[in-house]
Scaffold this motif. Structure first.
Motif, PDB file in Angstrom:
ATOM      1  N   ALA A  12      26.930  12.375 -21.569  1.00 21.80           N
ATOM      2  CA  ALA A  12      26.628  11.221 -20.596  1.00 21.80           C
ATOM      3  C   ALA A  12      26.037  11.195 -19.229  1.00 21.80           C
ATOM      4  O   ALA A  12      26.015  10.332 -18.475  1.00 21.80           O
ATOM      5  CB  ALA A  12      28.225  10.373 -20.501  1.00 21.80           C
ATOM      6  N   GLY A  13      26.037  12.563 -18.716  1.00 23.53           N
ATOM      7  CA  GLY A  13      25.315  12.848 -17.511  1.00 23.53           C
ATOM      8  C   GLY A  13      26.274  13.058 -16.315  1.00 23.53           C
ATOM      9  O   GLY A  13      25.896  12.973 -15.016  1.00 23.53           O
ATOM     10  N   ALA A  14      27.402  13.647 -16.481  1.00 19.54           N
ATOM     11  CA  ALA A  14      28.335  14.075 -15.534  1.00 19.54           C
ATOM     12  C   ALA A  14      27.613  15.326 -14.774  1.00 19.54           C
ATOM     13  O   ALA A  14      26.901  16.107 -15.342  1.00 19.54           O
ATOM     14  CB  ALA A  14      29.600  14.529 -16.053  1.00 19.54           C
ATOM     15  N   ASP A  15      27.834  15.266 -13.466  1.00 16.15           N
ATOM     16  CA  ASP A  15      27.511  16.343 -12.498  1.00 16.15           C
ATOM     17  C   ASP A  15      28.636  17.282 -12.624  1.00 16.15           C
ATOM     18  O   ASP A  15      28.254  18.717 -12.201  1.00 16.15           O
ATOM     19  CB  ASP A  15      27.029  16.031 -11.152  1.00 16.15           C
ATOM     20  N   ALA A  16      29.698  17.134 -12.832  1.00 10.95           N
ATOM     21  CA  ALA A  16      30.965  18.104 -12.711  1.00 10.95           C
ATOM     22  C   ALA A  16      31.829  17.533 -13.647  1.00 10.95           C
ATOM     23  O   ALA A  16      31.888  16.283 -13.759  1.00 10.95           O
ATOM     24  CB  ALA A  16      31.420  18.399 -11.149  1.00 10.95           C
ATOM     25  N   VAL A  17      32.651  18.263 -14.142  1.00 10.06           N
ATOM     26  CA  VAL A  17      33.976  17.912 -14.859  1.00 10.06           C
ATOM     27  C   VAL A  17      35.211  18.277 -14.197  1.00 10.06           C
ATOM     28  O   VAL A  17      35.100  19.608 -13.531  1.00 10.06           O
ATOM     29  CB  VAL A  17      33.781  18.429 -16.400  1.00 10.06           C
ATOM     30  N   LYS A  27      22.240  11.755  -3.130  1.00  8.85           N
ATOM     31  CA  LYS A  27      22.961  11.320  -4.341  1.00  8.85           C
ATOM     32  C   LYS A  27      24.526  11.925  -4.479  1.00  8.85           C
ATOM     33  O   LYS A  27      24.376  13.196  -4.615  1.00  8.85           O
ATOM     34  CB  LYS A  27      22.179  11.626  -5.699  1.00  8.85           C
ATOM     35  N   PRO A  28      25.477  11.328  -4.628  1.00  9.92           N
ATOM     36  CA  PRO A  28      26.748  11.829  -4.846  1.00  9.92           C
ATOM     37  C   PRO A  28      26.756  12.540  -6.009  1.00  9.92           C
ATOM     38  O   PRO A  28      26.129  12.207  -7.081  1.00  9.92           O
ATOM     39  CB  PRO A  28      27.648  10.696  -4.662  1.00  9.92           C
ATOM     40  N   GLU A  29      27.792  13.446  -6.219  1.00  6.25           N
ATOM     41  CA  GLU A  29      28.115  14.046  -7.494  1.00  6.25           C
ATOM     42  C   GLU A  29      28.782  13.224  -8.301  1.00  6.25           C
ATOM     43  O   GLU A  29      29.946  12.337  -7.832  1.00  6.25           O
ATOM     44  CB  GLU A  29      29.099  15.249  -7.280  1.00  6.25           C
ATOM     45  N   LEU A  30      28.817  13.140  -9.655  1.00  6.16           N
ATOM     46  CA  LEU A  30      29.400  12.115 -10.409  1.00  6.16           C
ATOM     47  C   LEU A  30      30.426  12.982 -11.260  1.00  6.16           C
ATOM     48  O   LEU A  30      30.151  14.112 -11.978  1.00  6.16           O
ATOM     49  CB  LEU A  30      28.687  11.190 -11.530  1.00  6.16           C
ATOM     50  N   LEU A  31      31.966  13.154 -11.116  1.00  5.42           N
ATOM     51  CA  LEU A  31      32.790  13.884 -11.360  1.00  5.42           C
ATOM     52  C   LEU A  31      33.665  13.198 -12.369  1.00  5.42           C
ATOM     53  O   LEU A  31      34.424  12.076 -12.310  1.00  5.42           O
ATOM     54  CB  LEU A  31      33.685  14.351 -10.302  1.00  5.42           C
ATOM     55  N   SER A  32      33.630  13.778 -13.798  1.00  3.38           N
ATOM     56  CA  SER A  32      34.142  13.112 -15.079  1.00  3.38           C
ATOM     57  C   SER A  32      35.448  14.062 -15.472  1.00  3.38           C
ATOM     58  O   SER A  32      35.468  15.258 -15.402  1.00  3.38           O
ATOM     59  CB  SER A  32      33.241  13.063 -16.131  1.00  3.38           C
ATOM     60  N   PRO A  33      36.465  13.407 -16.077  1.00  4.79           N
ATOM     61  CA  PRO A  33      37.519  13.881 -16.604  1.00  4.79           C
ATOM     62  C   PRO A  33      37.246  14.515 -18.193  1.00  4.79           C
ATOM     63  O   PRO A  33      36.619  14.150 -18.841  1.00  4.79           O
ATOM     64  CB  PRO A  33      38.360  12.990 -16.686  1.00  4.79           C
ATOM     65  N   ALA A  34      38.173  15.749 -18.382  1.00  6.26           N
ATOM     66  CA  ALA A  34      38.008  16.288 -19.535  1.00  6.26           C
ATOM     67  C   ALA A  34      39.384  16.697 -20.083  1.00  6.26           C
ATOM     68  O   ALA A  34      39.914  17.757 -19.448  1.00  6.26           O
ATOM     69  CB  ALA A  34      37.008  17.509 -19.362  1.00  6.26           C
TER      70      ALA A  34
END
Length: 721
Positions: free
Chosen positions: A22-27, A3-10
């Protein structure tokens, strides 16, 4: 299946909490300096420390962007900032300046570095090169297609990060000079003015064939269709763009891609319904494109009509009179929603505070209703109306963000007569145990029941946890003070928190690099395009550069000749000649090489890195001024006790952009005598070479007084014919 990392902006703390919820793995986020989105809210140093602790409690990683071009006067504050981030327990830095990357990797062996998309890594050789430096991850250019992604994954061990959603640049990241050249706001320094989002006319052979449209304004990337392919390839991180966006946008888009990733990994299908896509469109969209993952979207890459949020279809104007407009709805509308009427002269946007239906004021209206509102601009019958803000949806999302995300834990509490209370908690990775410092006594009046124990141990409301399972082992006739149950719960939660707040060991070692000695050998180089150029400069040139392979072959016997290798390249010719290179993959492919402006070399550490990799002469960024060049040269001499071998471009019409989007094909005109014209009547030449679009600045850029450059010790001054 991995499963890939889901990387979200902040862009700020609210957006960070939305991503986590919302379930991000990393920001990924930025501080007040050195980030490529300088106009986002960004984080103070104190907020960064808070953000890292907050995310780590939730098991979410934090990557901080240090991905601008670092000029010499910024080197010391940048180094200080890198040190601060490492001590603050950041999971990785996203970096683009090769000088600062080299410094960080040599001095902080425990600091994870990701090479930013600003570094222009777009091919296998580029990925191999940064992997050889010990870099953990590369953020590939958005233009990288699926076949190339697969090739890189199969032939390297470096982690790959790929953008999957959000705003796009028309130009390869790190290669755009348009904003800098036009108004001094450099995209490479994080202050892009988004010149590509402005109106342009297109001129072919002296005739305007497309007037005042947003010809370079890209749609937003949306790759939900390709998430399965990216997962199958083994892409390590799927990245959402959006550090300038709202917390509602961050939440919705993260939730959508979280669902897509999870559903594909579990069931090999992506189960997304139309309503979810429509909700995201209401929050923000510029229409969607799949980008260049599979090539076919080249003509669906831009939106010439509008550069901003276009919302969703709401209805059509059916009448206008004396400042009142009637609209027939094709979707629901509520008071406090935002709308825009798309008029051929000028769009009109407003927030609905009052509206009538059947001459009565109403709070909401529905599909097929006719509503009337007062507006401040004349519009026309049949103008389309779009919804740009959905007040109810925003409120709903805000409630979800406020509720937050809970970490599932399991617990076991043992309450036996004449024994201490023992509470064990686990989050499946970390295990903690707490014992009371007293033994449980027999009840005299009312015993403490299993229900009492459950109710007080289960009081996790102000924590990030909730019990997935709580096992209670107890004797019947016991008494426990409620205060003691609460205290043992708090102690166990504190212990679990401390375990989740992992620490990355800080380690510093002295910066050290081996460099060759160079001597002062002043002269001029010329970039030429044809034989006329050659004849004009051959007698006064130290070197002659050309990107015209046929011309080079004709002149190959002239030992001054240098062949310019494209800065966007996937297949390398097998040359054993002197070359000018423009991207990192070329460094290990050629022996006799000098480097071009496109590396964005702006500080002495970057020059040292290039020389240490057998780059015999380094061309500085054309964004540097005389003061910055002098400071670079002086600091290089002082630090290394050697002379650098540098080239400065003193006369050129620079390439403002290089793009995979082909505007000439899009407008269906021949590839000759084409120009973009801005609102000031400036004309930017457009050329297609090797399937890439090059846009040139509208005028020559020159340094008139070269005496100071010569005095500094610059060995080569380039004139581009």
């Amino acid at each position: 299946m991995k499963k890939p990392e889901l990387l979200s902006p902040a862009g700020n703390m609210e957006c960070l909490k939305a991503a986590v919820s919302a379930g991000a793995d990393a920001v990924y986020l930025a501080g007040q300096n050195f980030g490529a989105r300088a106009y986002a809210s960004n984080f103070t140093d104190e907020e960064l420390i808070e953000a890292i602790k907050y995310c780590h409690l939730y098991g979410v990683k934090v990557y901080v962007t240090v991905n601008t071009m670092i000029t010499e006067e910024l080197v010391k504050p940048c180094i200080k900032y890198i040190d601060f981030l490492h001590k603050s327990n950041v999971d990785a830095l996203i970096m683009s300046d090769i000088g600062m990357i080299d410094y960080a990797r040599r001095t902080y062996p425990n600091l994870e570095i990701h090479v930013s998309t600003q570094a222009h890594i777009h091919n296998l050789e580029g990925a191999r090169f940064v992997e050889s430096l010990g870099i953990k991850r590369v953020v590939l250019a958005r233009e990288t297609d699926i076949d190339t992604l697969k090739q890189i994954k199969e032939n390297t061990n470096i982690e790959l990060e790929v953008f999957v959603h959000g705003a796009l640049c028309i130009c390869y990241s790190g290669q755009c000079l348009m904003s800098s050249l036009i108004g001094g706001r450099s995209g490479n320094k994080g202050t892009c003015a988004q010149s590509c989002r402005m109106k342009y006319s297109f001129e072919h052979e002296g005739k305007i064939i497309n007037k005042d449209n947003y010809l370079l304004s890209t749609k937003d990337l949306n790759t939900l269709e390709y998430i399965g392919d990216l997962i199958d390839i083994g892409i390590d991180s799927l990245k959402i763009e959006g550090r300038m966006k709202s917390k509602e946008y961050v939440y919705l888009v993260t939730k959508l891609y979280r669902k897509a990733i999870d559903s594909y990994v579990e069931n090999k299908i992506i189960n997304i319904d139309e309503e979810e896509i429509n909700n995201l469109k209401k929050i923000f969209n510029r229409k969607y494109t799949k980008g260049f993952l599979n090539y076919e979207d080249n003509n669906n890459f831009t939106n010439p009509e509008r550069p901003n949020h276009i919302g969703t279809n709401l209805g059509k104007v059916i009448s206008y009179k004396n400042g009142f407009v009637k609209i027939k709805l094709c979707d629901n509308l509520n008071v406090k929603d935002g709308i825009r009427i798309l008029n051929k002269e000028e769009d009109y946007g407003t927030t609905i505070f009052k509206m009538k239906k059947n001459n009565n004021f109403v709070e909401e209206a529905f599909k097929d209703d006719i509503i009337e509102i007062k507006i401040e601009k004349r519009v026309d019958v049949d103008d389309l109306v779009v919804k740009t803000t959905d007040y109810k949806l925003v409120n709903e999302i805000d409630k979800y963000i406020e509720e937050g995300r809970k970490i599932k834990i399991k617990g076991t509490i043992k309450c036996k007569l004449n024994e201490p209370i023992i509470l064990k908690l686990t989050d499946s990775v970390n295990n903690v145990e707490v014992k009371s410092d007293f033994n449980i006594e027999e009840s005299i009046n009312r015993p403490t029941t299993k229900e009492d124990i459950f109710n007080h141990i289960n009081k996790l409301g102000n924590t990030i946890y909730e019990f997935d399972e709580l096992t209670i082992i107890n004797d019947d006739n016991i008494f426990i003070n409620i205060k003691d149950l609460n205290e043992i719960r708090r102690e166990a939660i504190d212990k679990l928190n401390n375990k989740r707040l992992y620490q990355i060991p800080y380690k510093y070692q002295e910066y050290n690099i081996e460099l060759n000695e160079y001597t002062e050998e002043f002269g001029y180089s010329y970039l030429i395009h044809d034989m006329d150029d050659y004849n004009k400069c051959k007698d006064k040139a130290k070197d002659i550069i050309t990107d015209n392979v046929e011309l080079y072959n004709d002149l190959v016997l002239d030992d001054k000749m240098i062949l310019k290798i494209p800065r966007v390249i996937n297949e390398y010719p097998n040359y054993n000649i002197k070359v000018l290179i423009g991207e990192f993959g070329s460094i290990n492919k050629f022996n006799d090489k000098i480097s071009d402006f496109s590396f964005n070399i702006a500080n002495s550490y970057a020059v040292a890195f290039m020389h240490s990799n057998n780059i015999k002469r380094v061309t500085l960024s054309i964004e540097l001024n005389e003061f910055e060049i002098k400071k670079l040269v002086d600091n290089y001499k002082e630090r290394y006790n050697k002379l650098p071998n540098l080239e400065v471009i003193i006369s050129s019409i620079p390439e403002s952009m290089v793009s995979k989007f082909n505007l000439v094909n899009y407008l269906n005109v021949p590839n000759n005598d084409n120009y973009l014209i801005d609102k000031f009547k400036n004309k930017f030449k457009v050329e297609i070479k090797d399937k890439l679009m090059y846009i040139y600045h509208f005028k020559k850029v020159e340094i008139d007084d070269i005496s100071n450059l010569i005095d500094m010790g610059i060995n080569t001054l380039r004139i581009e014919c």
